[in-house]
Design a protein around this motif. Sequence first.
Motif, PDB file in Angstrom:
ATOM      1  N   HIS A 100      54.000  67.979  53.093  1.00 54.46           N
ATOM      2  CA  HIS A 100      54.830  68.969  52.413  1.00 54.46           C
ATOM      3  C   HIS A 100      55.443  69.960  53.432  1.00 54.46           C
ATOM      4  CE1 HIS A 100      53.286  67.251  48.707  1.00 54.46           C
ATOM      5  NE2 HIS A 100      52.057  67.400  49.197  1.00 54.46           N
ATOM      6  N   GLY A 101      55.939  71.093  52.956  1.00 54.27           N
ATOM      7  CA  GLY A 101      56.572  72.065  53.834  1.00 54.27           C
ATOM      8  C   GLY A 101      57.916  72.512  53.298  1.00 54.27           C
ATOM      9  N   GLY A 102      58.291  73.750  53.616  1.00 59.39           N
ATOM     10  CA  GLY A 102      59.559  74.299  53.135  1.00 59.39           C
ATOM     11  C   GLY A 102      59.538  74.466  51.625  1.00 59.39           C
ATOM     12  N   GLN A 126      66.342  62.466  46.905  1.00 60.65           N
ATOM     13  CA  GLN A 126      66.961  61.980  48.134  1.00 60.65           C
ATOM     14  C   GLN A 126      66.527  62.812  49.334  1.00 60.65           C
ATOM     15  OE1 GLN A 126      68.506  62.595  45.282  1.00 60.65           O
ATOM     16  NE2 GLN A 126      69.250  60.568  44.638  1.00 60.65           N
ATOM     17  N   ARG A 127      66.461  64.119  49.153  1.00 57.91           N
ATOM     18  CA  ARG A 127      66.042  64.990  50.255  1.00 57.91           C
ATOM     19  C   ARG A 127      64.569  64.770  50.580  1.00 57.91           C
ATOM     20  NH1 ARG A 127      65.740  71.574  50.703  1.00 57.91           N
ATOM     21  NH2 ARG A 127      65.720  71.668  52.976  1.00 57.91           N
ATOM     22  N   LYS A 128      63.750  64.582  49.557  1.00 55.57           N
ATOM     23  CA  LYS A 128      62.328  64.322  49.776  1.00 55.57           C
ATOM     24  C   LYS A 128      62.152  63.018  50.542  1.00 55.57           C
ATOM     25  CE  LYS A 128      57.884  64.748  49.407  1.00 55.57           C
ATOM     26  NZ  LYS A 128      57.164  65.755  50.225  1.00 55.57           N
ATOM     27  N   ASP A 163      63.052  63.555  54.112  1.00 53.42           N
ATOM     28  CA  ASP A 163      61.998  64.320  54.784  1.00 53.42           C
ATOM     29  C   ASP A 163      60.864  63.394  55.218  1.00 53.42           C
ATOM     30  OD1 ASP A 163      60.376  66.916  55.295  1.00 53.42           O
ATOM     31  OD2 ASP A 163      59.132  65.843  53.852  1.00 53.42           O
ATOM     32  N   LEU A 164      60.442  62.523  54.330  1.00 50.50           N
ATOM     33  CA  LEU A 164      59.362  61.588  54.642  1.00 50.50           C
ATOM     34  C   LEU A 164      59.782  60.595  55.727  1.00 50.50           C
ATOM     35  CD1 LEU A 164      58.060  60.870  51.023  1.00 50.50           C
ATOM     36  CD2 LEU A 164      56.975  62.295  52.773  1.00 50.50           C
ATOM     37  N   GLN A 165      61.024  60.136  55.645  1.00 51.89           N
ATOM     38  CA  GLN A 165      61.506  59.193  56.655  1.00 51.89           C
ATOM     39  C   GLN A 165      61.553  59.856  58.028  1.00 51.89           C
ATOM     40  OE1 GLN A 165      62.211  55.804  56.172  1.00 51.89           O
ATOM     41  NE2 GLN A 165      62.126  55.936  58.424  1.00 51.89           N
ATOM     42  N   ALA A 166      61.925  61.139  58.055  1.00 49.68           N
ATOM     43  CA  ALA A 166      61.969  61.870  59.326  1.00 49.68           C
ATOM     44  C   ALA A 166      60.592  61.946  59.964  1.00 49.68           C
ATOM     45  CB  ALA A 166      62.525  63.274  59.097  1.00 49.68           C
ATOM     46  N   ARG A 167      59.575  62.099  59.167  1.00 51.27           N
ATOM     47  CA  ARG A 167      58.206  62.157  59.676  1.00 51.27           C
ATOM     48  C   ARG A 167      57.803  60.800  60.282  1.00 51.27           C
ATOM     49  NH1 ARG A 167      55.450  66.640  56.606  1.00 51.27           N
ATOM     50  NH2 ARG A 167      57.141  67.612  55.434  1.00 51.27           N
TER      51      ARG A 167
END
Length: 230
Positions: free
Chosen positions: A32-34, A89-91, A94-98
């Motif tokens: 999580h975060g933000g 889509q943003r979530k 975010d997960l893909q970035a991690r």
Amino acid sequence: MKVAERWFVMAGIGLLGAIALAGLVVALDPGHGGYDGGARAHDSGVWEKEINLQIALAVEKELLSRGATVVVTRREDICLAEGNTATKQRKRADLQARMDIAKAAGADVLMSIHLNEYRSRAQSGPQVFYQRGGEDGRLLAGVLQAALIEGLEPRKHRKAMAGDYYVLRSAIPSVLVECGFLSNAEEEKLLLTPAYHHRIAVSLADGLVEYLALLDRMKAGEKGDSTGDS
């Protein structure tokens, strides 16, 4: 044993501890975060995202002390995806970035740190999840689950389980570690303390040491089988 001999033995143990995870690259993901706070502690009102980060940094410190290389996906209260809306889509971004951070770092394992919640406040205990069908993740999850039970001595002894979490859909052996239940009053109090964060960190580090030893034993067994066939 003489004092000098005892010092030599203890120094050797300390040295072994400092190199136990040498060569291992670990990606730590504070969940999580933000805008995404995750679960919220029932009594204190603290958001999961805050505790996840504190635990992850404690784990990082312990892993570094044992010689591991560590990359942390976030070190502050942020979402890793661009934008200012709370969308699926943003979530996903975010997960893909991690996952991309872990891949770019050449991580050998990925551990996503989370906290659990349930409508019944009686539920408690840490639990480790792995991607269904992922043998490497299953092995890692099983070892870490055993280490958490041994190190934290929770009332509820849970088993590692398969789960369908996006962050686990990686070629890297990956696990999602639910360190406890924020909905359980007793466990919430523990999860808010640095001392318990340290116990979690030590348990996960111990688990990674055992995981590497397990892989070594498996490789040795494969070599023995191939030698016997020749």
